[in-house]
Write an enzyme that holds these catalytic residues in place. Structure first.
Site, short mmCIF file in Angstrom:
data_model
loop_
_atom_site.label_atom_id
_atom_site.label_comp_id
_atom_site.label_asym_id
_atom_site.label_seq_id
_atom_site.Cartn_x
_atom_site.Cartn_y
_atom_site.Cartn_z
N ARG A 149 0.86 -1.17 0.00
CA ARG A 149 0.00 0.00 0.00
C ARG A 149 0.90 1.23 0.00
O ARG A 149 2.04 1.17 0.49
CB ARG A 149 -0.88 0.03 1.26
N LYS A 173 -2.07 -2.18 8.07
CA LYS A 173 -3.22 -1.66 8.81
C LYS A 173 -3.24 -2.23 10.22
O LYS A 173 -2.92 -3.41 10.43
CB LYS A 173 -4.52 -2.01 8.09
N HIS A 245 -2.06 2.49 -5.89
CA HIS A 245 -2.76 1.24 -5.58
C HIS A 245 -2.88 0.33 -6.80
O HIS A 245 -3.03 -0.88 -6.66
CB HIS A 245 -4.16 1.57 -5.04
N ARG A 248 -0.37 -2.34 -6.70
CA ARG A 248 -0.73 -3.42 -5.77
C ARG A 248 -1.72 -4.39 -6.43
O ARG A 248 -1.56 -5.60 -6.33
CB ARG A 248 -1.34 -2.77 -4.52
N HIS A 271 -4.02 -8.93 3.78
CA HIS A 271 -5.47 -8.92 3.92
C HIS A 271 -5.86 -9.75 5.14
O HIS A 271 -5.41 -10.88 5.29
CB HIS A 271 -6.15 -9.52 2.68
N TYR A 280 -9.37 -11.13 -6.77
CA TYR A 280 -8.39 -11.42 -7.82
C TYR A 280 -8.69 -12.70 -8.55
O TYR A 280 -8.18 -12.92 -9.65
CB TYR A 280 -6.97 -11.41 -7.21
#
Length: 299
Positions: A149, A173, A245, A248, A271, A280
């Site tokens: 990110r 995150k 992004h 990514r 994730h 994806y």
């Protein structure tokens, strides 16, 4: 219980118990502020513990009337569910009114990606005769080579580079750390930037451990990296709307297209849920369909 004290307690919970970043806490707080605006409007005025499921459904309609799109509504509802989960844990409410609340249906938009050839075009458009050229090449190689990110890239530290074993440590995150493999092209670009260019920059105090800096020795902003990529896209003649992004998304898509295990891709992207990574597989199906159309004699 008034709204202000409830929101303040919620913020402390997010910081101390959930270890969320300042940006995430601010986003959650804005969401609850919107519910507060709804609950405290003239002729209504109701405290957090008195909110019902029916009130929350009215709130969704109210938010939609303000022009809020379904994806924004879904994000706010996620914040509201966390808020009421916190109130329940603290015994400030007897039951959770958001438990049966359904999020609006969102049409999942597949993210834009770049082909391998377009990635090469962007990198070829960099002017390597300028000091920032070497840095920008390293930025693009790391974004694409490790699927970071943009916030993870701007916070990447020299002390978290393990280039001898081809890994970097990334803080994602919720301040969660993960080890991500890094390929040869990105390693070479990083070494050129760090060993030949970065060493000549007067670095500001407190920024010494950051990998990527501007010419004044300060950290790069996310907006600055976005602008660099936009300019390179124009120079390369790529008309897609791309951002940091996009690299990514391209990283993940190319891995899945190549047959990578979805769990491995999830781990590399950081994730929390496999369902986030599963988008994806949809991209992969589009790729397979395109392959059939292009090469099958009966298509």
């Amino acid at each position: 219980m008034d709204w202000r004290s409830a929101i303040k307690g919620f913020q402390s919970y997010l910081k101390l118990e959930k270890s969320l970043s300042a940006n995430s806490i601010e986003a959650y707080s804005r969401d609850i502020e919107k519910l507060y605006q709804f609950a405290d409007r003239e002729g209504f005025k109701i405290n957090p513990e008195k909110i019902t499921l029916s009130n929350l459904r009215e709130f969704i309609v109210w938010a939609a009337d303000l022009g809020m799109i379904p994806s924004s509504q879904a994000r706010i509802l996620s914040g509201i569910k966390s808020f009421y989960k916190y109130l329940l844990m603290e015994d400030l409410i007897k039951s959770d009114p958001s438990e049966l609340l359904e999020s609006p249906k969102i049409q999942r938009k597949l993210p834009d990606t770049l082909s391998y050839e377009e990635i090469n075009k962007l990198i070829a458009a960099i002017d390597l005769s300028k000091p920032e050229g070497g840095r920008n090449k390293a930025i693009l190689e790391v974004l694409y080579g490790s699927g970071l990110r943009v916030s993870e890239l701007t916070e990447l530290k020299l002390s978290n580079l393990y280039l001898d074993i081809e890994f970097i440590k990334v803080t994602g995150k919720g301040s969660k750390e993960r080890l991500v493999p890094i390929g040869g092209e990105a390693i070479n670009a990083l070494k050129i930037w760090i060993e030949n260019i970065r060493v000549h920059i007067p670095i500001k105090k407190g920024e010494e451990d950051l990998v990527f800096l501007n010419r004044r020795g300060s950290r790069l902003s996310r907006v600055y990296i976005f602008m660099v990529i936009k300019q390179l896209a124009q120079l390369a003649g790529i008309n897609k709307t791309i951002s940091p992004h996009t690299f990514r998304h391209s990283f993940a898509t190319h891995l899945v297209e190549g047959g990578a295990d979805l769990r491995a891709v999830q781990e590399m992207l950081g994730h929390e849920s496999i369902t986030t990574t599963e988008i994806y597989t949809h991209l992969d199906r589009e790729y397979l369909k395109g392959t059939i159309i292009q090469f099958h004699p009966r298509s």
